[in-house]
Design a protein around this motif. Structure first.
Motif, short mmCIF file in Angstrom:
data_model
loop_
_atom_site.label_atom_id
_atom_site.label_comp_id
_atom_site.label_asym_id
_atom_site.label_seq_id
_atom_site.Cartn_x
_atom_site.Cartn_y
_atom_site.Cartn_z
N MET A 1 125.24 -51.06 58.90
CA MET A 1 124.89 -51.11 59.93
C MET A 1 126.78 -51.26 60.64
N GLU A 2 127.72 -51.60 59.69
CA GLU A 2 129.24 -51.33 59.97
C GLU A 2 129.89 -50.49 59.66
N SER A 3 128.77 -49.17 58.50
CA SER A 3 129.82 -48.14 58.14
C SER A 3 128.67 -46.52 57.88
N GLU A 4 129.79 -45.50 59.17
CA GLU A 4 129.23 -45.29 59.87
C GLU A 4 127.89 -43.89 60.15
N PRO A 5 128.43 -43.89 57.81
CA PRO A 5 127.88 -42.52 57.46
C PRO A 5 125.95 -43.51 56.89
N ALA A 6 126.68 -44.75 55.90
CA ALA A 6 125.62 -45.16 55.52
C ALA A 6 124.16 -45.65 56.20
N TYR A 7 124.55 -45.78 57.95
CA TYR A 7 122.83 -46.46 58.34
C TYR A 7 121.72 -45.96 58.22
N ILE A 8 121.82 -44.89 57.93
CA ILE A 8 121.91 -44.06 57.36
C ILE A 8 120.65 -44.78 56.53
N LEU A 9 120.65 -45.10 55.32
CA LEU A 9 120.58 -45.98 54.01
C LEU A 9 119.95 -47.32 54.29
N ASN A 10 119.58 -47.75 56.16
CA ASN A 10 118.83 -48.86 57.10
C ASN A 10 117.77 -47.93 56.84
N ASP A 11 117.32 -47.21 57.65
CA ASP A 11 116.75 -46.34 58.02
C ASP A 11 115.47 -45.76 57.03
N LEU A 12 116.24 -45.71 55.84
CA LEU A 12 115.06 -44.91 54.59
C LEU A 12 114.73 -46.39 53.21
N PHE A 13 116.30 -47.94 53.85
CA PHE A 13 115.55 -48.15 52.37
C PHE A 13 115.26 -49.94 52.42
N ILE A 14 116.75 -49.43 53.94
CA ILE A 14 117.32 -51.67 54.00
C ILE A 14 115.73 -52.64 54.42
N THR A 15 115.65 -51.02 55.79
CA THR A 15 115.25 -52.39 57.14
C THR A 15 113.65 -52.37 56.56
N ASP A 16 112.70 -51.15 55.68
CA ASP A 16 111.44 -51.69 55.49
C ASP A 16 111.39 -52.85 54.09
N TYR A 17 112.07 -53.08 53.48
CA TYR A 17 112.68 -54.32 52.26
C TYR A 17 113.02 -55.42 53.36
N CYS A 18 113.62 -55.28 54.12
CA CYS A 18 113.40 -56.76 54.54
C CYS A 18 112.79 -56.76 55.69
N ILE A 19 111.46 -55.97 55.51
CA ILE A 19 110.03 -56.26 56.19
C ILE A 19 109.41 -56.35 55.70
N TRP A 20 108.62 -55.26 54.59
CA TRP A 20 107.94 -56.11 53.52
C TRP A 20 108.53 -57.04 52.80
N ILE A 21 109.23 -57.22 52.09
CA ILE A 21 109.62 -58.72 51.35
C ILE A 21 109.16 -59.65 52.09
#
Length: 608
Positions: free
Chosen positions: A369-389
Motif C-alpha cells: 500500500m505504501e508503494s505506488e505501483p505495487a498496490y495493484i498486487l494487493n487487489d490481485l492477491f494479498i487482500t484476497d489471501y488475508c480474507i481467505w486465510i
C-alpha cells in the motif's frame, strides 16, 4: 452505519466483546445475542458478528461502559463451559453474515461447504494432476488468460499498461498462457544469473552470516509453542504466541468479507502461491533485520514468481526451485544459505497457524500500500489471501508445513551448475595460493642470493684491493697487471745487486727478509733462520695469488705463455735452478732477456 473497532477475548466460561464507540450515547444502545449471532447498535455504530461458538443468555451476562475510553465491555456466558472458541482474532471472518437463503448466496455457500468438506481430509496430495499438451487445445482456450488469487481475474492489465512494467515482468499477461509464462521466466532467470556475483557472496559472506543469525518475531513465538506442546490445550494458546497490533486489527476491520468459489486445482494453486509469497517475505525480513525500506516492496514481488510472473505452481518442489533461482539472480545478497533459512522460517510460520500467516500477509499488504505501483498486487492477491486465510483450517496449514519441511532442495536442483562453479573457484583459489607461496619463496631466495652476492663482491673487492691495490674498473685491469710485472722485475733486479747470502732474497746480517710483489700494501715479514717451513708456505701463498691474478686477464695469460716459451728456448737447465745451501728449500731463478720472472720450486731437502 459505521463498523466500530472491536476485540474479542475468552476464558473457560465467558466470551468478552470489547467495542470502541467514542461518539455514541451510552444511554442509547442495543445488544442482541443468541447462539452464534451477536449484534450491537449504538448510533451511528452497528456491529454484527458470527461467533465460532454458541453463547447463551442465563442471567450471568454483564455489560459496562467506560466513558473516558468510550468503550463497551460485554461479557457473555458460553453455552458449553470450557469450550474453546477458535479464530477470535480473525476479525474479518467474524463479520460474515449468517447463511442466506437466496439463490445466489446459496450457490456460493454450497461451494464453500464443498471446500470445507475437502479441508476435512487428513491426507492431502499437494501435487496437481497434469495432462499432456494437445495442439488442438488452443482453439478451446479463452481469449484472455486468468491470473490472480485462485485465477479469478482477467483483463486487469489491459487498462493498466503504464504501471505494468513496474509491477510484473511478464508482458501482456492477458494473452500469455501459464506454460509460456513459465518458459519466459526460466529464460529470464538464466540470462540474469551472474556467476561472479554468486561466487563473491559465496566466499565473502561475512554480512550474510550476520544476517543468518537474525531472529524474526516468529522464532521466539515458535519456541514458546514448542515448549508448551506437552501441556493441555496448547492448541488453544495461539494468541499468547501471535498478537495483533491495533493497526493490524484496523486493517482486518476494513476488509470486506466474502466467500471464494475455488475448485480443487485453484485451491492447490492458492496454497502453493501462499508458500511462494511467504518465502519472499521471510527473505525480505531477514536481510533487512525486520526494518522496512524503499526496496522492501521490490524485493518481495521480485522474489515471488507468483506476484512477478503470475505463476501457477504444480508442486512444492517447483515453488522452492523458483524461489531459489530468483534469490540467486536478483537481490543484493545472493547466497544459497538465505534460501534454506527462508524455507525454515516459512515452516515455522505455518506451524504457528493461520494467525501467524495472517500477520505476515497484513505486513505485506501494508508494504504494498505504501508503494505506488505495487498496490495493484494487493487487489490481485494479498487482500484476497488475508480474507481467505481466516477461514482456513489450522490442521490444513500444519499439513502444508509438514510437506514443505519434508521437501528437499539442493544446489543441483537450481540449475545454474552451482557446485561446479564453486569447485572451479576453489581450485583457482588453491592455485593462486600456491603461486603466491612459491613467489614468496622465490623472492626470499632472490633476496638471500643478492645478499650472498653482495657479500662475495665485497670480499672479492677487499681481497683484490689488498693484493692488487688496483681499481675495480675492467678497462684499467690490463695496465695494472703490466705494472705489477714491471714492479716484480724491479724487485728482482734490486735483489741481484744487494749483498745476498743466497738467491732467496735474504740479506746478510739480518734476521728478516721482506718479499715484495709490487704492491706496497702487501708486505710479508718472514723469519730467516728460525722458521724455514713458514717462509715456504707464505711464499707459496703469494705465488698462488700472483698466478690467479695472471689468469684473470687474457693479456697476462698470453704474456706468461710467451715467457715460458722463451725460457725453454734460451735458458739452459743448470741456469734454471740453483741449489740452496742453507737447507731452507730450492728456488728456481729463471732469467729472461726481456722480462725476468721469479718462480718458486718448493722442494724439501729429502725430495729429489
Amino acid at each position: 452505519m459505521i463498523t466500530p473497532a472491536f476485540e474479542l477475548t475468552q476464558d473457560p466460561d465467558f466470551l468478552t466483546v470489547i467495542i470502541r464507540v467514542p461518539y455514541a450515547r451510552a444511554s442509547e444502545f442495543d445488544v442482541y445475542f443468541e447462539g452464534e449471532d451477536f449484534k450491537f447498535y449504538a448510533k451511528p455504530y452497528f456491529l454484527r458478528l458470527t461467533l465460532p461458538g454458541r453463547i447463551v443468555e442465563d442471567g450471568r451476562e454483564k455489560a459496562s461502559y467506560d466513558a473516558d475510553k468510550g468503550t463497551f465491555t460485554i461479557r457473555l456466558p458460553k453455552e458449553t463451559p470450557g469450550q474453546y472458541f477458535e479464530g477470535l482474532d480473525m476479525l474479518t471472518s467474524l463479520l460474515a453474515p449468517k447463511k442466506s437463503r437466496s439463490a445466489k448466496p446459496l450457490v456460493e455457500e454450497i461451494a464453500a461447504s464443498a471446500e470445507l468438506s475437502e479441508e476435512e481430509e487428513e491426507e492431502f496430495d499437494w501435487e496437481v494432476e497434469q495432462t499432456l499438451y494437445e495442439k488442438n487445445a488452443e482453439s478451446t482456450l479463452p481469449l484472455q488468460y486468468r491470473y490472480g488469487f485462485g485465477n479469478l481475474r482477467s483483463g486487469v492489465f489491459q487498462r493498466l499498461q503504464d504501471e505494468l512494467s513496474d509491477v510484473i515482468d511478464v508482458k501482456d499477461p492477458d494473452q500469455t498462457p501459464a506454460d509460456e509464462r513459465t518458459r519466459k521466466r526460466l529464460a529470464a532467470e538464466a540470462a540474469k544469473f551472474d556467476p561472479d556475483h554468486y561466487l563473491a557472496d559465496f566466499f565473502e559472506d561475512e554480512t550474510i552470516q550476520h544476517v543468518l543469525k537474525y531472529k524474526p518475531w516468529w522464532v521466539d513465538a515458535h519456541k514458546k509453542m514448542v515448549a508448551l506442546q506437552g501441556e493441555s490445550h496448547q492448541e488453544h494458546d495461539t494468541r499468547t504466541f501471535v498478537t495483533f497490533s491495533e493497526e493490524e486489527r484496523e486493517q482486518l476491520r476494513k476488509f470486506t468479507n466474502k466467500s471464494y468459489l475455488l475448485d480443487k486445482r485453484s485451491r492447490h494453486h492458492a496454497y502453493l502461491g501462499l508458500i511462494d509469497i511467504l518465502l519472499a517475505y521471510c527473505y525480505e525480513i531477514r536481510v533487512n533485520e525486520g526494518d522496512k525500506n524503499v526496496e522492501s516492496s521490490w524485493n518481495i514481488r521480485k522474489l515471488s514468481a507468483t506476484l512477478c510472473w503470475l505463476e501457477n505452481f504444480t508442486s512444492i518442489h517447483n515453488v522452492l526451485i523458483s524461489f531459489g533461482r530468483r534469490v540467486l539472480c536478483y537481490p543484493l545478497h545472493r547466497h544459497f544459505g538465505l534460501v534454506i533459512r527462508a524455507v525454515s522460517d516459512a515452516v515455522m510460520i505455518l506451524q504457528l497457524g493461520k494467525a501467524a500467516v495472517l500477520k505476515c500477509l497484513l505486513d505485506i499488504h501494508k508494504i504494498f500500500m505504501e508503494s505506488e505501483p505495487a498496490y495493484i498486487l494487493n487487489d490481485l492477491f494479498i487482500t484476497d489471501y488475508c480474507i481467505w486465510i481466516q477461514k482456513t483450517k489450522t490442521k490444513k496449514l500444519a499439513a502444508l508445513s509438514a510437506s514443505l519441511q519434508e521437501t528437499a532442495l539442493t544446489k543441483s536442483h537450481i540449475g545454474f551448475e552451482l557446485e561446479e562453479l564453486e569447485a572451479a573457484a576453489v581450485l583457482v583459489q588453491e592455485e593462486e595460493r600456491m603461486l603466491k607461496a612459491a613467489g614468496t619463496v622465490s623472492k626470499q631466495q632472490l633476496l638471500s642470493s643478492e645478499s650472498e652476492t653482495s657479500e662475495t663482491e665485497e670480499s672479492s673487492s677487499t681481497s683484490s684491493s689488498e693484493t692488487e691495490g688496483s681499481d675495480s674498473d675492467e678497462p684499467e685491469s690490463s695496465t695494472s697487471e703490466d705494472e705489477k710485472i714491471n714492479s716484480l722485475q724491479d724487485t728482482l733486479q734490486e735483489e741481484r745487486t744487494a749483498p745476498l747470502i743466497d738467491c732467496n732474497g735474504l740479506r746478510q746480517g739480518t734476521n728478516t727478509s721482506m718479499f715484495e710483489l709490487g704492491d706496497e700494501k702487501s708486505k710479508v715479514s718472514l723469519q730467516s733462520t728460525s722458521v724455514p717451513g713458514k717462509l715456504i708456505e707464505e711464499l707459496e701463498k703469494q705465488m698462488h695469488t700472483a698466478i690467479r691474478l695472471a689468469e684473470q686477464t687474457e693479456d697476462l695469460a698470453t704474456a706468461s705463455c710467451v715467457l715460458q716459451e722463451q725460457e725453454e728456448n734460451h735458458v739452459s737447465e743448470p741456469d734454471r735452478c740453483s741449489k740452496d745451501t742453507s737447507g731452507n728449500g730450492n728456488f728456481l731463478e729463471v732469467p729472461s732477456k726481456t722480462n725476468p720472472l721469479l718462480l718458486l720450486c718448493s722442494t724439501k731437502e729429502d725430495e729429489d
